[in-house]
Design a protein around this motif. Sequence first.
Motif, mmCIF file in Angstrom:
data_model
loop_
_atom_site.group_PDB
_atom_site.id
_atom_site.type_symbol
_atom_site.label_atom_id
_atom_site.label_comp_id
_atom_site.label_asym_id
_atom_site.label_seq_id
_atom_site.Cartn_x
_atom_site.Cartn_y
_atom_site.Cartn_z
ATOM 1 N N SER A 107 0.840 -1.208 0.000
ATOM 2 C CA SER A 107 0.000 0.000 0.000
ATOM 3 C C SER A 107 0.875 1.259 0.000
ATOM 4 C CB SER A 107 -0.974 -0.009 1.177
ATOM 5 O OG SER A 107 -0.241 -0.029 2.374
ATOM 6 N N ALA A 108 2.045 1.184 0.633
ATOM 7 C CA ALA A 108 2.957 2.334 0.603
ATOM 8 C C ALA A 108 3.405 2.624 -0.821
ATOM 9 C CB ALA A 108 4.158 2.066 1.505
ATOM 10 N N ASN A 167 0.601 6.824 -6.815
ATOM 11 C CA ASN A 167 -0.556 7.695 -7.038
ATOM 12 C C ASN A 167 -0.180 9.153 -6.841
ATOM 13 O OD1 ASN A 167 -2.317 5.708 -7.697
ATOM 14 N ND2 ASN A 167 -3.050 5.390 -5.609
ATOM 15 N N HIS A 168 0.608 9.384 -5.814
ATOM 16 C CA HIS A 168 1.035 10.729 -5.500
ATOM 17 C C HIS A 168 1.829 11.330 -6.664
ATOM 18 C CE1 HIS A 168 1.809 13.973 -2.716
ATOM 19 N NE2 HIS A 168 3.080 13.979 -3.125
ATOM 20 N N LEU A 169 2.743 10.536 -7.202
ATOM 21 C CA LEU A 169 3.565 11.003 -8.312
ATOM 22 C C LEU A 169 2.709 11.345 -9.522
ATOM 23 C CD1 LEU A 169 6.558 11.253 -9.340
ATOM 24 C CD2 LEU A 169 6.234 8.982 -10.314
ATOM 25 N N VAL A 210 2.422 15.035 -11.404
ATOM 26 C CA VAL A 210 2.710 15.232 -12.817
ATOM 27 C C VAL A 210 1.494 15.823 -13.508
ATOM 28 C CG1 VAL A 210 3.221 14.032 -14.985
ATOM 29 C CG2 VAL A 210 4.451 13.417 -12.906
ATOM 30 N N PHE A 211 0.300 15.318 -13.154
ATOM 31 C CA PHE A 211 -0.932 15.778 -13.789
ATOM 32 C C PHE A 211 -1.178 17.264 -13.500
ATOM 33 C CE2 PHE A 211 -5.551 16.227 -14.149
ATOM 34 C CZ PHE A 211 -5.756 15.635 -15.386
ATOM 35 N N LYS A 212 -0.824 17.670 -12.264
ATOM 36 C CA LYS A 212 -1.053 19.052 -11.850
ATOM 37 C C LYS A 212 -0.295 20.023 -12.769
ATOM 38 C CE LYS A 212 -0.424 21.873 -7.762
ATOM 39 N NZ LYS A 212 0.375 21.851 -6.540
ATOM 40 N N HIS A 213 0.921 19.647 -13.130
ATOM 41 C CA HIS A 213 1.733 20.568 -13.945
ATOM 42 C C HIS A 213 1.567 20.358 -15.440
ATOM 43 C CE1 HIS A 213 3.865 22.383 -10.602
ATOM 44 N NE2 HIS A 213 3.803 21.200 -10.038
#
Lengths: 84, 570
Positions: free
Chosen positions: B521-522, B528-530, B534-537
């Motif tokens: 899960s880690a 997911n965080h990565l 990436v999607f944000k920018h």
Amino acid sequence: MSDNKDIHWLCRPATIKKLWVIGIAILVITVALEFTIHPHAYFGVDGWFGFNAWFGFLSCAAMVLFAKFLGIFLKREDTYYDDK
Amino acid sequence: MMINSAIPPGLILIVGAMFLPSLVGNARKTAMLLIPVLTMYMIWAVPDGVQLTVPFLDYTLEPLEGDKLSRLFATIFTLMAFVGGIFALNQKSQIELISAYAYAGGAVGVAMAGDLVTVFIFWEFMAVASTLVIWSARTKESYGASMRYAIVHLFGGVILMIGVIGQVYHSGSVEFTAMRADSWWTWMLLAGFLINAGAPPFSSWLPDAYPSASWSGSVFLSAFTTKTAVYVLIRSFPGEQVLIYVGLYMVFYGIIYALLENDMRRILAYSIINQVGFMVTGIGIGTELALNGASAHAFAHIIYKALLLMSAGAVMYEINKRKCTDLGGLYKAMPLTMVCGTIGALAISGFPLTSGFTTKTMIASAAAVEHIDYAWFLLEAASAGVFLHAGIKFPWFVFFQRAPGYVEREFGAKPKDPPFNMKLAMVIFAALCIGLGLYPEPLYALLPYSVDFEPYKPAKVVHMLELLLFSGFAFFVLLKMMKRTLTITLDFDWFYRKFFNLLHEEFVIKHGGAAFNAFKSACVHRVNHLIKYVFKHHGPQGVLARTWPTGSMVLWVAILLGLYLIVYYI
């Protein structure tokens, strides 16, 4: 002989016995044929009388025995690979 | 670029195969028979020498080159496709027929190739087509076997590719010609060829894969891969001494494993390795007589081995049973199949009056003439062993052994001789087995070197009869020891089918533990965080995905140039 009627003639004990007798007679004749030929021996031992006969028989016996021996270690149930 | 009107004959089989699915019914059956006939015509229209050159990088490829050896092998491959095609006319799997014909085309392509690159291309083409032939039996077993087969052959292909590159790099030419195994790249070439010949340690690919094909698939498979390997070895490594040892090992490997085997088609598969061993030994001896012997034996072998597998295929077709423990007593229900199978069995044993006698004995004679004593004695013993494991064992356990009526009682089957086309194919090959035994001269005329060999000397006939009949005697004397059991015999494939699995299970992280779940899960969280970042920018609304006015670009260029000027003066 009446109880042998429904057995195929090739499978009757009497026929099988006859086949053995004929077979051995043929073996004797083939070896006897050596008297009529003049073989050219390349290695010495292959010119001995009946060389091919005993060499063929013994090498076959050796191969069967060796296979039997190898089978002790290498034989497995024929479902051996199936569980995967 | 010089391209004559010459077309490599192998391409006719390959292109023809591609058109087969567009035809139905009788049109397809007619095409299946016409394609090999046309191919055969093209093969015999190729004169000696290079007929076609194609520039490739800095080299000149020669995809079509004719000589006696090429024509001999191309002829038998095409004949095999023709008679195999007759046998397979009622095969419903289209994929199998297409692949089998393309596979034959690849073999003809290798036989007529004049350079290493062309050999390699057709070689790999054969690997793919033959994998499809196995796969098209559409059973779980055949799927697994086809994948293992593909892996071994692609691995062999990589080794061969390395050899080809090394050879081309060091010799500066792509020409496919005789060489010596005296450098690492020629050893790689030799190893790549030998893997396809069924040489150790990878021999087990053959008995693993071929018997799991369909009733007609294994007939095609028996002919091409190993015999193209024999062809390329004759062409490239004649007289390479290591081949004598490799060949003799293969001869006895085939016999011993076939003696232990219960599956009738696997018995025949082991005996392919045994027979190819004879040819490889002949190539290792390397004299004209030995090379003629290896070539003639390959020609005769394709015919009688296909015949044996056709008779086994007919039994499969009728009752779908393969194990000797399930078979026996079929001589009454399938008389023609029994007769043809027995003719094939006598031919493979080299019985006088069959094609095996007029071809295989050349190899042993070559060993005798050259006074290679160990090779001669071992080949003699092996000739006796062939009769033992294939000559008697196959027909005995399939057609005799039990009283007639056994399979009918046990499985409720109603076996009879197979349909007309299958019988016809068997009769054609049975006739050729005897024809080439009685009158071998036409075959001798096709051999690469002129033939000065008289098989029917009285001494040779008597010696062969003694050898074979006494090995038959040994079979019946030792019959109790040969009793079939429901077993298989471990081989080299154990390593990649069992051992590596066990090893993998030993070291793999066990699923389901608390620590493993937390770790998992880690990892998922980090990934997911990565992706979010990436999607944000870079996503559609991200800063870096916006469209910029041209003016701002000009401004930035001006600023950069200004900075450059300042830096230049400092």
